[in-house]
Design an enzyme around this catalytic site. Structure first.
Site, PDB file in Angstrom:
ATOM      1  N   GLY A  13       6.482 -18.793  45.384  1.00  0.00           N
ATOM      2  CA  GLY A  13       6.392 -19.190  44.012  1.00  0.00           C
ATOM      3  C   GLY A  13       7.635 -18.951  43.331  1.00  0.00           C
ATOM      4  O   GLY A  13       7.648 -18.294  42.242  1.00  0.00           O
ATOM      5  N   TYR A 150      -8.519 -17.008  34.815  1.00  0.00           N
ATOM      6  CA  TYR A 150      -7.040 -16.436  35.329  1.00  0.00           C
ATOM      7  C   TYR A 150      -6.914 -14.822  35.443  1.00  0.00           C
ATOM      8  O   TYR A 150      -6.692 -14.394  36.246  1.00  0.00           O
ATOM      9  CB  TYR A 150      -5.828 -16.999  34.364  1.00  0.00           C
TER      10      TYR A 150
END
Length: 257
Positions: A13, A150
């Site tokens: 990422g 999350y």
């Protein structure tokens, strides 16, 4: 294990935001950095922009794509530093969030880390050298009500990181987690767009009052820069005495000793 010129560092990422800043920081130290994105074009653009040694791409929430990416990563072996930064986040209403979204978050944020550690950590242990940093969040310790889905993934990452560190006992391999607080990136800007919509207020008003209203325990009362987070990642790799730890780069938001 200290950073060495020419060592292979893989940052998942890393086409933007914190991941890109970490990749850039290690390149500045002379490391051979391999960047990653779900998108081939974004991965190649990041490689060329920051002059990384290579780029790989694939959706790490999917086992088959992860395996294909790992096959390409073998061109840069051995990977001596693994930084698991790939992840997603959004503002969601807990009561309307479907099961599929929970599973997507778990696959993307947690299982991507699990798969990469499972694939690359055995080689580190065999060589008796290596460092893994799992980029979690202060939300893993102080869950956010607007991001419960999350937050739970970041708690899982912290727990798994400590468990993996136990597997390194007596070796020169180390596993640590990094807990950034609110860091200003393009992704965070999108997050605040969502928060503004959820609260029905203008974005600028949300930003002006964010720390007072949402993070009153922050001691620095500002967003962090990606460079501040990347410096912390470099410290974790450089300092051989740090293992099994959670380094909090959150400006004192977590009111705890």
């Amino acid at each position: 294990m200290n950073t060495r010129k020419g060592e292979s560092v893989f940052v998942s990422g890393s086409s933007s935001g914190i991941g890109k800043a970490i990749a850039t920081r290690f390149i500045e130290q002379g490391a051979k950095v391999i960047v990653h994105s779900r998108s081939e074009s974004r991965a190649l653009h990041a490689r060329d922009e920051i002059k990384a040694a290579g780029a790989v791409w694939g959706d790490l929430s999917r086992a088959e794509e992860t395996n294909k990416m790992l096959a390409h990563l073998e061109d840069f072996a051995p990977i001596e530093v693994l930084i698991n930064n790939a992840g997603i986040f959004s503002v969601e209403d807990f009561f309307t969030l479907e099961d599929e979204v929970w599973l997507q978050y778990y696959q993307t944020n947690v299982m991507s880390m699990v798969r990469l550690c499972r694939a690359l950590m055995p080689g580190m242990l065999a060589r008796d050298s290596g460092s893994i940093i799992n980029v979690a969040s202060e939300a893993g310790i102080k869950p956010l009500p607007q991001m419960i889905h999350y937050s739970m993934t970041k708690t899982a990452m912290i727990s798994i990181s400590r468990g993996l560190a136990e597997l390194t006992k007596g070796s020169m391999v180390r596993v640590n987690s990094l807990l950034p607080g609110p860091t200003w990136t393009s992704g965070v800007e999108s997050y605040f767009d969502g928060l503004a919509q959820q609260e029905g207020r203008p974005l600028q008003e949300i930003l002006a009052n964010y720390f007072k209203e949402h993070e009153p325990t922050s001691l620095i009362q500002r967003f962090f820069t990606v460079e501040e987070v990347s410096d912390a990642a470099l410290f974790l790799v450089r300092n051989g005495a740090v293992n099994g730890s959670t380094l909090r780069v959150e400006g004192g938001i977590i009111r705890s000793i």
